[in-house]
Design a protein around this motif. Sequence first.
Motif, mmCIF file in Angstrom:
data_model
loop_
_atom_site.group_PDB
_atom_site.id
_atom_site.type_symbol
_atom_site.label_atom_id
_atom_site.label_comp_id
_atom_site.label_asym_id
_atom_site.label_seq_id
_atom_site.Cartn_x
_atom_site.Cartn_y
_atom_site.Cartn_z
ATOM 1 N N MET A 16 0.781 -1.089 -0.166
ATOM 2 C CA MET A 16 -0.034 0.073 0.035
ATOM 3 C C MET A 16 0.957 1.210 0.158
ATOM 4 O O MET A 16 0.334 2.462 -0.321
ATOM 5 C CB MET A 16 -0.886 0.112 1.274
ATOM 6 C CG MET A 16 -0.371 0.114 2.493
ATOM 7 S SD MET A 16 0.716 -1.148 3.134
ATOM 8 C CE MET A 16 -0.729 -2.528 3.260
ATOM 9 N N ASN A 17 2.032 1.081 -0.036
ATOM 10 C CA ASN A 17 3.077 2.293 0.241
ATOM 11 C C ASN A 17 3.713 2.406 -1.034
ATOM 12 O O ASN A 17 3.915 1.482 -2.025
ATOM 13 C CB ASN A 17 4.029 1.947 1.496
ATOM 14 C CG ASN A 17 3.179 2.070 2.742
ATOM 15 O OD1 ASN A 17 2.446 2.787 2.999
ATOM 16 N ND2 ASN A 17 3.939 1.155 3.479
ATOM 17 N N LYS A 18 4.542 3.587 -1.399
ATOM 18 C CA LYS A 18 5.198 3.770 -2.565
ATOM 19 C C LYS A 18 6.668 2.721 -2.405
ATOM 20 O O LYS A 18 7.295 2.731 -1.378
ATOM 21 C CB LYS A 18 5.684 5.082 -2.619
ATOM 22 C CG LYS A 18 6.504 5.306 -3.782
ATOM 23 C CD LYS A 18 6.883 6.900 -4.053
ATOM 24 C CE LYS A 18 7.582 7.241 -5.430
ATOM 25 N NZ LYS A 18 8.154 8.447 -5.442
ATOM 26 N N ILE A 19 6.922 2.088 -3.491
ATOM 27 C CA ILE A 19 7.930 1.020 -3.206
ATOM 28 C C ILE A 19 8.871 1.286 -4.583
ATOM 29 O O ILE A 19 8.283 1.332 -5.806
ATOM 30 C CB ILE A 19 7.372 -0.361 -3.181
ATOM 31 C CG1 ILE A 19 6.773 -0.673 -2.053
ATOM 32 C CG2 ILE A 19 8.739 -1.391 -3.073
ATOM 33 C CD1 ILE A 19 6.020 -2.040 -1.753
ATOM 34 N N THR A 20 10.170 1.402 -4.344
ATOM 35 C CA THR A 20 11.174 1.678 -5.652
ATOM 36 C C THR A 20 12.090 0.365 -5.611
ATOM 37 O O THR A 20 11.947 -0.372 -4.684
ATOM 38 C CB THR A 20 11.918 2.680 -5.322
ATOM 39 O OG1 THR A 20 12.596 2.520 -4.278
ATOM 40 C CG2 THR A 20 10.844 3.964 -5.201
ATOM 41 N N ILE A 21 12.556 0.160 -6.822
ATOM 42 C CA ILE A 21 13.369 -1.029 -7.062
ATOM 43 C C ILE A 21 14.766 -0.668 -6.126
ATOM 44 O O ILE A 21 15.265 -1.705 -5.616
ATOM 45 C CB ILE A 21 14.026 -0.928 -8.436
ATOM 46 C CG1 ILE A 21 13.024 -1.607 -9.596
ATOM 47 C CG2 ILE A 21 15.407 -1.626 -8.552
ATOM 48 C CD1 ILE A 21 12.801 -3.090 -9.068
#
Length: 549
Positions: free
Chosen positions: A198-203
């Motif tokens: 549900m949160n912003k996730i980056t590589i």
Amino acid sequence: MQAVHSEIQLKRFDKLDHLHFKLIHVDQPDTSDYARNWCLRKHFLDTYMLLFMASGQGCLTVDGKFIELRAGAWYIGLPGQLVEANVHSLDERGVYHMNFEVMHLEEQNDYAVLDIMKQLLGDQFNVEVMCASTVAARVLCQTIYKQALSKNGLQRYDGQIRFQELLHTMFNDVLRAEELFSASPIEHVKDYIEQNYMNKITIQELATVARMSSRHFMRLFKKRYGCSAMDYLTFFRIKQAQILMRNDHNHRLKDVASYVGYPDEMYFRRKFKQISGIPPAAFIQGSKQKIAAVHSLSIGTLLALQTIPCAAKASHPWTDYYRRKYETDRVIPLAELEAIWLEQLRMVDPDYIITVEGEMSDTLAHQLHSIAPVCIIPQDKGDWRDHLRYVARFLDRSDIAEVWLQRYDEKSAMVRTQLAGNIREERLLVLRVHGEVLQVLGPRSIASVFYVDMQMNGPEGIEALWELGTLKVTELSKLSIDRMLLIVEEDEKSKQTWSAVQNSEAWNDTTAVQNGCIDILMPSVLLDYTAFTHELMLDEILKLWQDRP
């Protein structure tokens, strides 16, 4: 496992050239109806110990450390350790307890030998090692036990040779466990995604969790799961959105999108249609429909169409399975008696009923049609893909079916590339132990995953066996079988048949048994010839044979 990693790991086994292993004692405790328990008294080991749990459960204490005993695992004890074990719930497969010596051909120092053994067992030495093929290991243990008790010196000598095979199997399982351990950072990232979707996730964030470079992480994740980490994140988010929308039709789409990590509603709509095959509004509308599945094939077809039946036979294992999987308790379990479940259906008042041709009388068909429009799957016509498309057209969900089939083909291609080339080239026999019968499963069954999607071959003459449908144990040794996959039913008669098969000469003479290429799958849900079971079987294949020799 990477090639470099494999070379490093395998290099330490060069030390085996200088070691000599000798079996000192082997014991298989009594597993009669009156002796389902076994204990190993507390004592210091003066030799190496190998405990193989073919069945049962219990606890093992090593130098005060408590270890839970599980069926299908090796447990290793070293000289000088204080051990004690208590086992219960044993069945006829039993438990095997062995003691053996290890000698170095040049080095006489016992401590040096002990250090070498620890290296062979791995830097991350654990008392427990999960066995890749419980069946093959049990066959070897059983042979060793019988030959060790023989009065014939040649047979006892052969028992020592078989013990070397057993050690070879165990060391292979040690390597396999290390490989899984090395893959654990990727597994950890998958768990991280599912907990933080549900949160912003980056590589970069995911690579940091895995403790590796972004490039290396992306390559390993795709190799493990067949898709990129960001694609997996998208799939999981849409899956969570579907659960929300299916269970509560009053959620605003904007709120659903925000909850699963998409602050941009329009972007969420695009992703939803890309993954689901239909827009969110159409999905919500479809989930409002009440569709009853009165045959097991109906269930597996509907699940692939992202539809939870409003009612299904209570006797089918999926009634509970899909409740857990899709977090819904609104499924009505239909009784076994026809008069009762028909009345249940009338009370449910479904919009549609899905069933199978040839499973009902004209009277029953008339009664079903009086409740709701009925889709009758032509079971004997076409394959499982045709059945999926047939029901999809009836429910006006063809778009969903085609997206699902596309993703299935992509996943099966990924699984196929994950398997070693020698496994794909092996001659495979898929058997179902059902009561007193050995059923040969072919392309018109769940075995089509292997023979069609994985492009594996059966032994010579397999077409005749597919046509016949069954075979006798005595016919096994006449077939050139490199690998066998078994589905053993859980009823007592099937278990008795399976026990008799394992003890037969024909079984033990097959190449697959002698090479330890036997695997067993859970029964029940994996037997249905449907779209959804085929996807489940792809997952099982990865668990069984990914990176396996």
